[in-house]
Motif scaffolding. Structure first.
Motif, PDB file in Angstrom:
ATOM      1  N   GLU A  90       4.941 -21.046   4.526  1.00 43.76           N
ATOM      2  CA  GLU A  90       5.814 -20.338   3.585  1.00 43.76           C
ATOM      3  C   GLU A  90       7.085 -19.861   4.284  1.00 43.76           C
ATOM      4  OE1 GLU A  90       2.535 -18.461   0.477  1.00 43.76           O
ATOM      5  OE2 GLU A  90       3.019 -17.395   2.329  1.00 43.76           O
ATOM      6  N   ALA A  91       6.929 -19.302   5.472  1.00 46.42           N
ATOM      7  CA  ALA A  91       8.099 -18.823   6.213  1.00 46.42           C
ATOM      8  C   ALA A  91       9.023 -19.966   6.595  1.00 46.42           C
ATOM      9  CB  ALA A  91       7.648 -18.070   7.463  1.00 46.42           C
ATOM     10  N   ALA A  92       8.448 -21.096   6.976  1.00 48.93           N
ATOM     11  CA  ALA A  92       9.262 -22.252   7.345  1.00 48.93           C
ATOM     12  C   ALA A  92      10.063 -22.755   6.149  1.00 48.93           C
ATOM     13  CB  ALA A  92       8.370 -23.366   7.894  1.00 48.93           C
ATOM     14  N   ARG A  93       9.452 -22.721   4.970  1.00 51.24           N
ATOM     15  CA  ARG A  93      10.171 -23.167   3.779  1.00 51.24           C
ATOM     16  C   ARG A  93      11.310 -22.219   3.429  1.00 51.24           C
ATOM     17  NH1 ARG A  93       4.576 -24.438   2.003  1.00 51.24           N
ATOM     18  NH2 ARG A  93       4.349 -26.672   2.308  1.00 51.24           N
ATOM     19  N   MET A 129      12.952 -20.432   5.587  1.00 49.36           N
ATOM     20  CA  MET A 129      13.976 -20.674   6.591  1.00 49.36           C
ATOM     21  C   MET A 129      14.769 -21.947   6.290  1.00 49.36           C
ATOM     22  SD  MET A 129      13.462 -20.564  10.727  1.00 49.36           S
ATOM     23  CE  MET A 129      13.095 -18.821  10.722  1.00 49.36           C
ATOM     24  N   ALA A 130      14.079 -22.992   5.841  1.00 51.78           N
ATOM     25  CA  ALA A 130      14.750 -24.254   5.522  1.00 51.78           C
ATOM     26  C   ALA A 130      15.657 -24.103   4.304  1.00 51.78           C
ATOM     27  CB  ALA A 130      13.717 -25.356   5.281  1.00 51.78           C
ATOM     28  N   ARG A 131      15.152 -23.418   3.262  1.00 48.15           N
ATOM     29  CA  ARG A 131      15.944 -23.260   2.027  1.00 48.15           C
ATOM     30  C   ARG A 131      17.171 -22.404   2.254  1.00 48.15           C
ATOM     31  NH1 ARG A 131      10.901 -22.349  -0.590  1.00 48.15           N
ATOM     32  NH2 ARG A 131      11.368 -20.124  -0.575  1.00 48.15           N
ATOM     33  N   VAL A 141       7.838 -29.027   6.182  1.00 46.04           N
ATOM     34  CA  VAL A 141       8.546 -27.783   5.908  1.00 46.04           C
ATOM     35  C   VAL A 141       9.078 -27.765   4.484  1.00 46.04           C
ATOM     36  CG1 VAL A 141      10.574 -26.417   6.518  1.00 46.04           C
ATOM     37  CG2 VAL A 141       9.171 -27.421   8.319  1.00 46.04           C
ATOM     38  N   ALA A 142       9.666 -28.876   4.057  1.00 46.07           N
ATOM     39  CA  ALA A 142      10.238 -28.969   2.717  1.00 46.07           C
ATOM     40  C   ALA A 142      10.201 -30.431   2.279  1.00 46.07           C
ATOM     41  CB  ALA A 142      11.670 -28.435   2.696  1.00 46.07           C
ATOM     42  N   LEU A 160      12.773 -35.609   8.963  1.00 47.88           N
ATOM     43  CA  LEU A 160      13.599 -35.079  10.046  1.00 47.88           C
ATOM     44  C   LEU A 160      13.302 -33.593  10.188  1.00 47.88           C
ATOM     45  CD1 LEU A 160      15.829 -35.488  12.159  1.00 47.88           C
ATOM     46  CD2 LEU A 160      17.504 -34.918  10.385  1.00 47.88           C
ATOM     47  N   ASP A 161      12.761 -33.211  11.344  1.00 47.93           N
ATOM     48  CA  ASP A 161      12.416 -31.818  11.625  1.00 47.93           C
ATOM     49  C   ASP A 161      11.528 -31.226  10.534  1.00 47.93           C
ATOM     50  OD1 ASP A 161      13.812 -31.865  13.976  1.00 47.93           O
ATOM     51  OD2 ASP A 161      15.624 -30.950  13.144  1.00 47.93           O
ATOM     52  N   GLY A 162      10.595 -32.023  10.029  1.00 48.43           N
ATOM     53  CA  GLY A 162       9.654 -31.529   9.046  1.00 48.43           C
ATOM     54  C   GLY A 162      10.131 -31.559   7.608  1.00 48.43           C
ATOM     55  N   VAL A 163      11.387 -31.912   7.388  1.00 45.55           N
ATOM     56  CA  VAL A 163      11.913 -32.044   6.021  1.00 45.55           C
ATOM     57  C   VAL A 163      11.714 -33.486   5.575  1.00 45.55           C
ATOM     58  CG1 VAL A 163      13.921 -31.853   4.518  1.00 45.55           C
ATOM     59  CG2 VAL A 163      13.588 -30.211   6.381  1.00 45.55           C
TER      60      VAL A 163
END
Length: 198
Positions: free
Chosen positions: A78-81, A83-85, A175-176, A145-148
């Protein structure tokens, strides 16, 4: 997040002189700190990029506010998402009463959460699309790319697209998810108009 965060966090107040912040960053090798008010409530965030772009005597006139935060009980995913958004490099971690209890950086999350991009591609392409949904190998392309994750292609039903997105978002290391899958439109089964050649 409570397990991953750094719980010894340097902070400043909105009244801290802006000139002191640059020295704080240099001494401790950091490039961002939360700004706290009464009872350790997070009121903003100041980063190295704020220093040259805004001229103000105190942190209060330079900080980004309100700060994007996460709760200590939230998951790493959740935190990673978040941060990505939001395009954040660091997130203050708060408790149920919204008091600062820690800090997590993008590097912390990536080190804990991400898997190699090639591994994520394989899990989605072979596991989800191939074994679970049994779609044709070239129907959906998977780029990471980097979890996206970016999914591009066509599937025959909207329900399959929803399932693919849901399962992909739950995959470890993701991540997303960016959806570029559309529903197939197959013109080969359209009725022919009178007088058209076969």
């Amino acid at each position: 997040m409570g397990d991953l965060m750094t719980d010894e966090v340097l902070t400043v107040s909105s009244a801290t002189p802006s000139a002191a912040v640059a020295g704080l960053f240099a001494r401790h090798g950091i490039n961002g700190v939360p700004v706290v008010g009464e009872d350790d409530h997070v009121v903003g965030l100041i980063s190295a990029s704020d220093l040259p772009s805004r001229s103000a005597a105190t942190v209060g006139g330079m900080m980004s506010s309100p700060a994007v935060t996460v709760y200590a009980e939230q998951t790493v995913a959740e935190a990673a998402r978040v941060m990505a958004r939001r395009g954040c490099e660091r997130l203050p971690v708060i408790d149920d009463e919204e008091r600062l209890v820690g800090m997590v950086t993008r590097r912390d999350l990536l080190g804990f959460f991400l898997r190699p991009d090639a591994e994520v591609v394989m899990r989605i392409r072979d596991g989800i699309l191939g074994e679970i949904l049994r779609v044709q190998a070239d129907a959906v392309q998977v780029h990471v790319l980097d979890g996206v994750v970016v999914l591009t292609g066509r599937l025959p039903q909207q329900s399959l697209i929803r399932i693919a997105l849901a399962l992909t978002s739950q995959t470890e290391g993701v991540v997303a998810v960016v959806n570029r899958i559309s529903v197939e439109t197959d013109g080969t089964h359209s009725p022919k108009r009178p007088g058209t050649a076969s």
